[in-house]
Enzyme design. Structure first.
Site, PDB file in Angstrom:
ATOM      1  CG  ASP A 165      71.457 134.609  48.982  1.00 32.39           C
ATOM      2  OD1 ASP A 165      72.242 133.690  49.269  1.00 32.39           O
ATOM      3  OD2 ASP A 165      71.516 135.256  47.896  1.00 32.39           O
ATOM      4  CG  ASN A 225      76.359 125.046  47.690  1.00 30.14           C
ATOM      5  OD1 ASN A 225      75.740 123.987  47.645  1.00 30.14           O
ATOM      6  ND2 ASN A 225      75.825 126.205  47.317  1.00 30.14           N
ATOM      7  CG  HIS A 274      82.801 133.433  56.141  1.00 29.03           C
ATOM      8  ND1 HIS A 274      83.556 134.363  56.841  1.00 29.03           N
ATOM      9  CD2 HIS A 274      81.925 132.910  57.044  1.00 29.03           C
ATOM     10  CE1 HIS A 274      83.141 134.400  58.110  1.00 29.03           C
ATOM     11  NE2 HIS A 274      82.149 133.522  58.257  1.00 29.03           N
ATOM     12  CG  HIS A 297      77.651 130.425  53.036  1.00 32.56           C
ATOM     13  ND1 HIS A 297      78.942 130.458  52.557  1.00 32.56           N
ATOM     14  CD2 HIS A 297      76.864 130.146  51.965  1.00 32.56           C
ATOM     15  CE1 HIS A 297      78.931 130.206  51.257  1.00 32.56           C
ATOM     16  NE2 HIS A 297      77.679 129.995  50.871  1.00 32.56           N
ATOM     17  CG  HIS A 333      72.558 128.615  50.906  1.00 29.88           C
ATOM     18  ND1 HIS A 333      72.455 129.696  50.061  1.00 29.88           N
ATOM     19  CD2 HIS A 333      73.819 128.134  50.740  1.00 29.88           C
ATOM     20  CE1 HIS A 333      73.606 129.857  49.406  1.00 29.88           C
ATOM     21  NE2 HIS A 333      74.433 128.916  49.789  1.00 29.88           N
TER      22      HIS A 333
HETATM   23  P1  AMP Z   1      77.359 129.906  47.753  1.00 33.98           P
HETATM   24  O1  AMP Z   1      77.203 130.092  46.265  1.00 33.98           O
HETATM   25  O2  AMP Z   1      76.830 128.627  48.295  1.00 33.98           O
HETATM   26  O3  AMP Z   1      78.800 130.176  48.169  1.00 33.98           O
HETATM   27  O4  AMP Z   1      76.469 131.021  48.424  1.00 33.98           O
HETATM   28  C1  AMP Z   1      76.850 132.353  48.477  1.00 33.98           C
HETATM   29  C2  AMP Z   1      75.597 133.152  48.550  1.00 33.98           C
HETATM   30  O5  AMP Z   1      75.929 134.456  48.961  1.00 33.98           O
HETATM   31  C3  AMP Z   1      74.837 133.281  47.219  1.00 33.98           C
HETATM   32  O6  AMP Z   1      73.530 132.719  47.365  1.00 33.98           O
HETATM   33  C4  AMP Z   1      74.806 134.786  46.980  1.00 33.98           C
HETATM   34  O7  AMP Z   1      73.582 135.225  46.406  1.00 33.98           O
HETATM   35  C5  AMP Z   1      75.012 135.336  48.371  1.00 33.98           C
HETATM   36  N1  AMP Z   1      75.605 136.660  48.439  1.00 33.98           N
HETATM   37  C6  AMP Z   1      76.682 137.114  47.773  1.00 33.98           C
HETATM   38  N2  AMP Z   1      76.949 138.386  48.122  1.00 33.98           N
HETATM   39  C7  AMP Z   1      76.010 138.740  49.032  1.00 33.98           C
HETATM   40  C8  AMP Z   1      75.738 139.930  49.768  1.00 33.98           C
HETATM   41  N3  AMP Z   1      76.499 141.028  49.657  1.00 33.98           N
HETATM   42  N4  AMP Z   1      74.673 139.943  50.605  1.00 33.98           N
HETATM   43  C9  AMP Z   1      73.898 138.846  50.730  1.00 33.98           C
HETATM   44  N5  AMP Z   1      74.107 137.691  50.080  1.00 33.98           N
HETATM   45  C10 AMP Z   1      75.147 137.630  49.243  1.00 33.98           C
END
Ligand code: AMP
Length: 111
Positions: free
Chosen positions: A30, A85, A96, A98, A100
């Site tokens: 992340d 989430n 998309h 994911h 964590h």
């Molecule tokens: P969510 O808020 O649950 O949708 O998680 C999305 C996650 O993607 C967040 O923790 C961001 O920090 C992470 N994120 C966004 N852009 C990037 C990126 N380019 N590379 C890695 N992580 C990312």
């Protein structure tokens, strides 16, 4: 999906710090870690969130959960939290699916 950030990460159009990849999923660090270890594990199939998981596509979720322990071990954590989430009010910011994977410290409770 052409305008999806995580699809662009999978294709390599946007760089990422990859920790694992196979034919079904991709895992990377992340960009804004909330713990010493904070990995995102995503299906290569574009699903917007858990809300789009169904009987036809759920095997990819099972697959992801089969690789999470391997990734965690490689990252040096034995205990960790897995979070997904689902929807904006639940904290989802990238649409998309994911998961964590968080660990490397004592994690607080959440609400
Ligand atoms: P969510 O808020 O649950 O949708 O998680 C999305 C996650 O993607 C967040 O923790 C961001 O920090 C992470 N994120 C966004 N852009 C990037 C990126 N380019 N590379 C890695 N992580 C990312």
């Amino acid at each position: 999906m052409s305008d999806c950030l995580f699809c662009k990460i999978i294709s390599g159009d946007i760089p990422s710090d990859k920790v694992y990849e196979d034919e079904l999923c991709y895992a990377f660090k992340d960009i804004a870690p909330m713990a010493p270890v904070h990995i995102l594990v995503i299906p290569k199939l574009h699903l917007t969130s858990v809300a789009e998981v169904n009987a036809d596509n759920c095997s990819v979720v099972g697959h992801i959960f089969s690789v999470i322990p391997k990734i965690a071990k490689e990252q040096g954590i034995e205990e960790y939290r897995v979070v997904s989430n689902c929807g904006e009010t639940a904290g989802q910011s990238v649409f998309h699916l994911h998961f964590h994977v968080l660990g490397g410290k004592t994690l607080g409770q959440f609400n």
